[in-house]
Write an enzyme that holds these catalytic residues in place. Structure first.
Site, PDB file in Angstrom:
ATOM      1  N   LYS A  70       0.827  -1.213   0.000  1.00  0.00           N
ATOM      2  CA  LYS A  70       0.000   0.000   0.000  1.00  0.00           C
ATOM      3  C   LYS A  70       0.865   1.270   0.000  1.00  0.00           C
ATOM      4  O   LYS A  70       0.639   2.190  -0.782  1.00  0.00           O
ATOM      5  CB  LYS A  70      -0.947  -0.004   1.210  1.00  0.00           C
ATOM      6  CG  LYS A  70      -1.926  -1.175   1.214  1.00  0.00           C
ATOM      7  CD  LYS A  70      -2.882  -1.127   2.394  1.00  0.00           C
ATOM      8  CE  LYS A  70      -2.227  -1.465   3.703  1.00  0.00           C
ATOM      9  NZ  LYS A  70      -1.756  -2.884   3.768  1.00  0.00           N
ATOM     10  N   THR A  71       1.864   1.279   0.875  1.00  0.00           N
ATOM     11  CA  THR A  71       2.744   2.448   0.945  1.00  0.00           C
ATOM     12  C   THR A  71       3.568   2.586  -0.330  1.00  0.00           C
ATOM     13  O   THR A  71       3.784   3.701  -0.820  1.00  0.00           O
ATOM     14  CB  THR A  71       3.687   2.331   2.162  1.00  0.00           C
ATOM     15  OG1 THR A  71       2.905   2.204   3.351  1.00  0.00           O
ATOM     16  CG2 THR A  71       4.583   3.550   2.285  1.00  0.00           C
ATOM     17  N   ASP A 115      -1.169   6.888   6.623  1.00  0.00           N
ATOM     18  CA  ASP A 115      -1.188   5.458   6.893  1.00  0.00           C
ATOM     19  C   ASP A 115      -2.058   5.204   8.128  1.00  0.00           C
ATOM     20  O   ASP A 115      -2.216   6.081   8.974  1.00  0.00           O
ATOM     21  CB  ASP A 115       0.233   4.968   7.134  1.00  0.00           C
ATOM     22  CG  ASP A 115       0.365   3.458   6.989  1.00  0.00           C
ATOM     23  OD1 ASP A 115      -0.597   2.810   6.542  1.00  0.00           O
ATOM     24  OD2 ASP A 115       1.448   2.928   7.318  1.00  0.00           O
ATOM     25  N   THR A 164      -5.480  -1.246   7.249  1.00  0.00           N
ATOM     26  CA  THR A 164      -5.668  -2.692   7.330  1.00  0.00           C
ATOM     27  C   THR A 164      -7.052  -3.035   7.861  1.00  0.00           C
ATOM     28  O   THR A 164      -7.428  -4.203   7.899  1.00  0.00           O
ATOM     29  CB  THR A 164      -4.610  -3.317   8.261  1.00  0.00           C
ATOM     30  OG1 THR A 164      -4.687  -2.687   9.549  1.00  0.00           O
ATOM     31  CG2 THR A 164      -3.203  -3.122   7.700  1.00  0.00           C
ATOM     32  N   ARG A 224       6.431  -8.393   1.791  1.00  0.00           N
ATOM     33  CA  ARG A 224       7.270  -7.956   2.905  1.00  0.00           C
ATOM     34  C   ARG A 224       7.872  -9.160   3.632  1.00  0.00           C
ATOM     35  O   ARG A 224       9.048  -9.154   4.005  1.00  0.00           O
ATOM     36  CB  ARG A 224       6.463  -7.098   3.878  1.00  0.00           C
ATOM     37  CG  ARG A 224       7.298  -6.551   5.040  1.00  0.00           C
ATOM     38  CD  ARG A 224       6.428  -5.758   5.992  1.00  0.00           C
ATOM     39  NE  ARG A 224       5.883  -4.567   5.354  1.00  0.00           N
ATOM     40  CZ  ARG A 224       4.851  -3.879   5.836  1.00  0.00           C
ATOM     41  NH1 ARG A 224       4.248  -4.283   6.943  1.00  0.00           N
ATOM     42  NH2 ARG A 224       4.419  -2.804   5.206  1.00  0.00           N
TER      43      ARG A 224
END
Length: 343
Positions: A70-71, A115, A164, A224
């Site tokens: 997302k980032t 975020d 999330t 990740r």
């Protein structure tokens, strides 16, 4: 610098600093962003249309489990549009004044990335509504009958938010993301293998014997996690002076307690607790968290999504239940009541 020292997406291979290793592995061009094809195509059209109209892109919300990119998408949008991006998070914005300070310091066309936006205070959310919809900031001065409202004009900007927990965002706020609300999906085995190969190239690490396949298999469908496993396997290979092959990966991840399906010690402890203490009966999240001495949010956000995806547990109106596959994974006998249910 020779062309051999630059990855296809623009990342320099020897510009690696251990303190910023994760950001080094982050793609700096769309060609380096693997997966999420539908989202990338939608964003391409959105950004191109905005460019053709000489307008700022509309507000965008990304949601999904942690570690899916997302980032990274926010950074790529900033790079694609050539706009400066200011970064903050929901917990960091404690007062209305904090948000007002951020918004009034934006330049025309800037991107504001928030975020964990689901953790914004409701009173702060209400300040965002006119800012997103009309480009104005309403500030209340004073209290009681003498209170008055000052309206400040804001420069055109794009809000990109990530969460999330999309259900925790109020409907009025969700509806103002006119550019789109996009759910990031888990990655396939093939996509993760490609990500691992790309990251290994950036890290100047040679993979052998389909090592990327073993890393991807255990990476919980998350880039990740795949990059984390690659870094730990690389460390193990360098210290033990061995090739980074499948056996080395297996030994490195065994040290971390990660099994062949990507389950961590906390995952297995959860499954074992459900099998031994609750014997197939449904158990509430609070009770399960107490039994594990763990926070409910950790179970709900870290353990459950992957265990549900593998079919090792299931949610019912009465609580969480261990499936027959869950019992088999921890080597426990399936209780009679569950066997009868399956029959």
């Amino acid at each position: 610098m020779s062309s051999e020292e630059v990855i296809a997406d623009g990342t320099e291979k020897n510009s690696i600093d251990g303190s910023v290793l994760d950001s080094t592995l982050r793609p700096s061009a769309w060609t380096g962003y693997i997966g999420q094809k539908a989202i990338k195509e939608n964003l391409r059209i959105l950004l191109e249309a905005a460019r053709m109209r000489d307008a700022v892109p509309e507000h965008i919300l990304f949601y999904g489990p942690p570690g899916l990119g997302k980032t990274t998408l926010a950074h790529l949008i900033s790079k694609e549009t050539g706009r400066s991006m200011k970064i903050t998070s929901g917990p960091a914005i404690e007062k209305v004044g904090d948000l007002a300070s951020i918004l009034t310091n934006l330049a025309s066309g800037d991107i504001l990335f928030i975020d964990e936006i689901h953790r914004l205070n409701k009173s702060i959310e209400e300040v965002l509504y006119p800012a997103m919809e009309s480009g104005v900031l309403d500030i209340i001065i004073g209290k009681g009958p003498s209170a008055r409202t000052i309206q400040l004009e804001l420069p055109p900007f794009t809000l990109i938010a990530a969460t999330t927990r999309v259900a925790m965002i109020s409907s009025p706020l969700r509806s103002r993301f006119s550019g789109g609300v996009f759910r990031l999906e888990f990655y396939t085995q093939e996509e993760l293998e490609e990500i691992v190969r790309r990251s290994a190239k950036i890290l100047n690490t040679k993979l052998s014997g389909n090592a990327e396949s073993e890393i991807a298999k255990r990476a919980r469908h998350t880039p990740r996690t795949a990059n984390y496993f690659l870094k730990r396997a690389r460390d193990y290979a360098e210290v033990s002076k061995r090739e980074l092959d499948i056996q080395t990966v297996q030994e490195a991840l065994e040290l971390l307690g990660v099994d062949e399906r990507g389950l961590t010690p906390s995952d297995r402890k959860l499954l074992e607790t459900m099998a031994e203490k609750f014997s197939g009966s449904p158990v509430g999240l609070g009770t399960l968290a107490a039994a594990l001495s763990e926070e409910e949010a950790t179970i709900e956000e870290f353990n459950e999504p992957y265990l549900l995806q593998l079919g090792l547990i299931e949610r019912t109106p009465r609580g969480r239940c261990l499936t027959s596959a869950g019992y088999e994974h921890v080597g426990k006998k399936v209780p009679k009541n569950l066997q009868e249910k399956l029959l």
